[in-house]
Design a protein around this motif. Structure first.
Motif, PDB file in Angstrom:
ATOM      1  N   THR A 168       0.832  -1.203   0.000  1.00  0.00           N
ATOM      2  CA  THR A 168       0.000   0.000   0.000  1.00  0.00           C
ATOM      3  C   THR A 168       0.867   1.253   0.000  1.00  0.00           C
ATOM      4  N   LEU A 184      -1.661   0.977  -4.866  1.00  0.00           N
ATOM      5  CA  LEU A 184      -0.865  -0.238  -4.686  1.00  0.00           C
ATOM      6  C   LEU A 184       0.436  -0.112  -5.465  1.00  0.00           C
ATOM      7  N   VAL A 226      -4.523   3.331   3.224  1.00  0.00           N
ATOM      8  CA  VAL A 226      -5.477   2.942   2.181  1.00  0.00           C
ATOM      9  C   VAL A 226      -6.775   2.456   2.817  1.00  0.00           C
TER      10      VAL A 226
END
Length: 519
Positions: free
Chosen positions: A331, A395, A335
């Motif tokens: 991440t 991501l 997130v």
């Protein structure tokens, strides 16, 4: 004629005679009455009278007890108690207890006939009224002891008759009534109530057994609710029966969910499953919370199947493309995670920066992820491990711990930057504002604000081992961060020669090539 001589004196009385005469008390009416003894004081006389009255009352009460004149005896003892003679308190207590026991025997004998004729309520009402009237523990204990066998037998027969006839509310009310508990005593009343509870639970379970066998969860719940509403069962007993219904329902519902996984019409099965879960009062919690004591969460196996089916139905709706092999990502920044069963719902959790996740499917702009490597099994076999949907743009293909956070999370972060004109080294500051492409950084050294672009900044994380420049033997010599001190204003550094010292963060410098790569 002889001349007269000196007058003759009376002969002296002996001393002992004088003393003896003085010792004789004066006769009444003589001058010695002036030395009479004082009369007794009124307070002493009243105290002696109070003690004598108390003694007389106690003795009269004792005779009244022996003659079975119990009401008279109580009145006499009450009067004696009111005189409050300390030395008589124990005797009054003892006599009152003897009176209570004798009267208890009389009342127990009188109640025996009603108990023999199974007139429990009448006998209990009469005895409990006298117990309450007297307020005597000794009387209550003695009555309970004397009538115990007959009272328990009578109560048992009444409860059995009511439960056999299906009058469960009547049986519960009888055992819960104050007269019943007063005569039976707490221990016996609780024991009978516990036995009745077991009987009621079994009877109520028998009433719903056919519904359970047929999978009619609505019918079973309806019967349980009706029994509680009528008073045939307590809420606790209703919950006990419901738990048994849940125990039968859980494996069958889990099997139903498992069969629907991978099917194109799984949405209908999920709707049916959700209705049953709501009807049975289960909470939809994370699978790991299902075993908490007192929780209404679904059993672990059912919770996992339900979660997997929900994720599958949502994947069908979004036309998700499954990954051939789960793809590991990290991440970038904090997130938010939307539920696996509803990508459009409000996120219920978030992942910390640089958390490792595995992507199991893509439905742009989202990715369905797990927190643990699910392996290379089929999608339907790993869906129960899915934690939810995250934005694909957040991501990264590598750890991001040393990356700058995304711009929307950059405010308040510590960063390195060229915060002084004509100086090539970087200095620490804190981001105060993000204005489009411009980032306003406040220097730690003097709070001055400098406008920079994102590409000019580096993360100010200062993990142990970070290379910096510091004042060692000379200014801006190489050093290594050992730790940032708890206050957050200074760091312990180790100079190139091995010496350690504390250095204010505001005085640290760095060059881009010394710091971890960032984005």
């Amino acid at each position: 004629m002889r001349s007269p001589g000196p007058p003759r004196q009376a002969p002296a009385r002996p001393l002992l005679l004088v003393l003896a005469l003085a010792a004789i008390p004066a006769a009444p009416g003589c001058a010695a009455d002036a030395a009479a003894r004082p009369a007794p004081r009124p307070a002493v006389t009243a105290e002696l009278a109070r003690i004598d009255d108390s003694r007389r009352l106690i003795d009269d009460a004792g005779r009244a007890v022996s003659d079975r004149r119990y009401e008279e005896a109580r009145a006499l003892l009450d009067k004696a108690s009111a005189l409050n003679v300390d030395s008589h308190r124990y005797e009054i207590t003892e006599l009152r207890e003897r009176l209570d026991k004798r009267e208890a025997k009389l009342w127990a004998t009188d109640a025996a006939e009603a108990l023999e004729q199974k007139q429990c309520e009448a006998a209990f009402s009469k005895l409990s009224a006298r117990i309450e009237e007297l307020g005597s523990e000794a009387f209550a204990r003695e009555v309970q002891r004397l009538v115990q066998p007959q009272a328990v037998a009578c109560a048992n027969e009444k409860v059995d008759a009511a439960t056999t006839a299906g009058r469960f509310a009547e049986a519960r009310a009888f055992l819960a009534a104050a007269p019943t508990r007063a005569v039976l005593g707490t221990a016996s009343a609780d024991r009978l109530a516990a036995e009745l509870d077991e009987t009621l639970v079994e009877a109520l379970h028998g009433q719903v057994e056919a519904d359970v066998s047929a999978g009619s969860w609505a019918g079973a719940v309806e019967k349980i609710d009706a029994a509680v509403k009528r008073g045939d069962a307590s809420e606790e007993q209703g919950r006990a029966v419901l738990e048994r219904v849940r125990g039968a329902a859980a494996p069958r519902l889990a099997e139903l969910a498992g069969k629907a996984l991978g099917a194109q019409d799984a949405a209908a099965t999920l709707k049916q499953l959700d209705a049953a879960i709501a009807l049975l009062g289960w909470e939809t919690l994370a699978p790991g919370l299902a075993a908490l004591p007192g929780s209404s969460a679904m059993p672990e196996a059912l919770a996992r199947r339900h979660a997997a089916l929900g994720a599958w139905v949502e994947a069908l709706r979004l036309r998700m493309k499954p990954m051939k092999k789960p793809d590991k990502r990290w991440t970038h920044g904090t997130v938010a995670v939307a539920p696996a069963s509803n990508a459009d719902a409000e996120p219920k959790r978030s992942l910390a920066p640089s958390t490792a996740v595995w992507v199991v499917g893509l439905a742009k702009p989202r990715a369905l992820v797990t927190e643990a490597d699910p392996g290379a099994g089929q999608l339907t076999a790993v869906l129960d491990a899915a934690i939810g949907w995250v934005p694909i743009e957040r991501l990264a293909v590598e750890p991001t711990a040393d990356w700058l956070p995304p711009n929307d999370q950059l405010k308040g972060e510590r960063v390195w930057g060229p915060l002084r004109e004509k100086q090539p080294t970087l200095e620490l500051g804190v981001v105060r504002e993000v204005q489009g492409a411009d980032i306003i950084v406040q220097r730690l050294a003097d709070d001055a604000e400098v406008k920079l672009s994102r590409k000019q900044l580096r993360s100010g994380r200062l993990a142990p081992g970070t290379k910096v420049l510091a004042l060692c033997a000379a200014e801006n010599e190489p050093a290594t961060i050992v730790e940032v001190l708890p206050a957050g204003r200074a760091a312990r550094i180790q100079c190139a020669g091995g010496m350690q010292k504390e250095e204010p963060l505001a005085s640290l410098r760095a060059r881009p090539e010394l710091l971890p790569r960032t984005r």
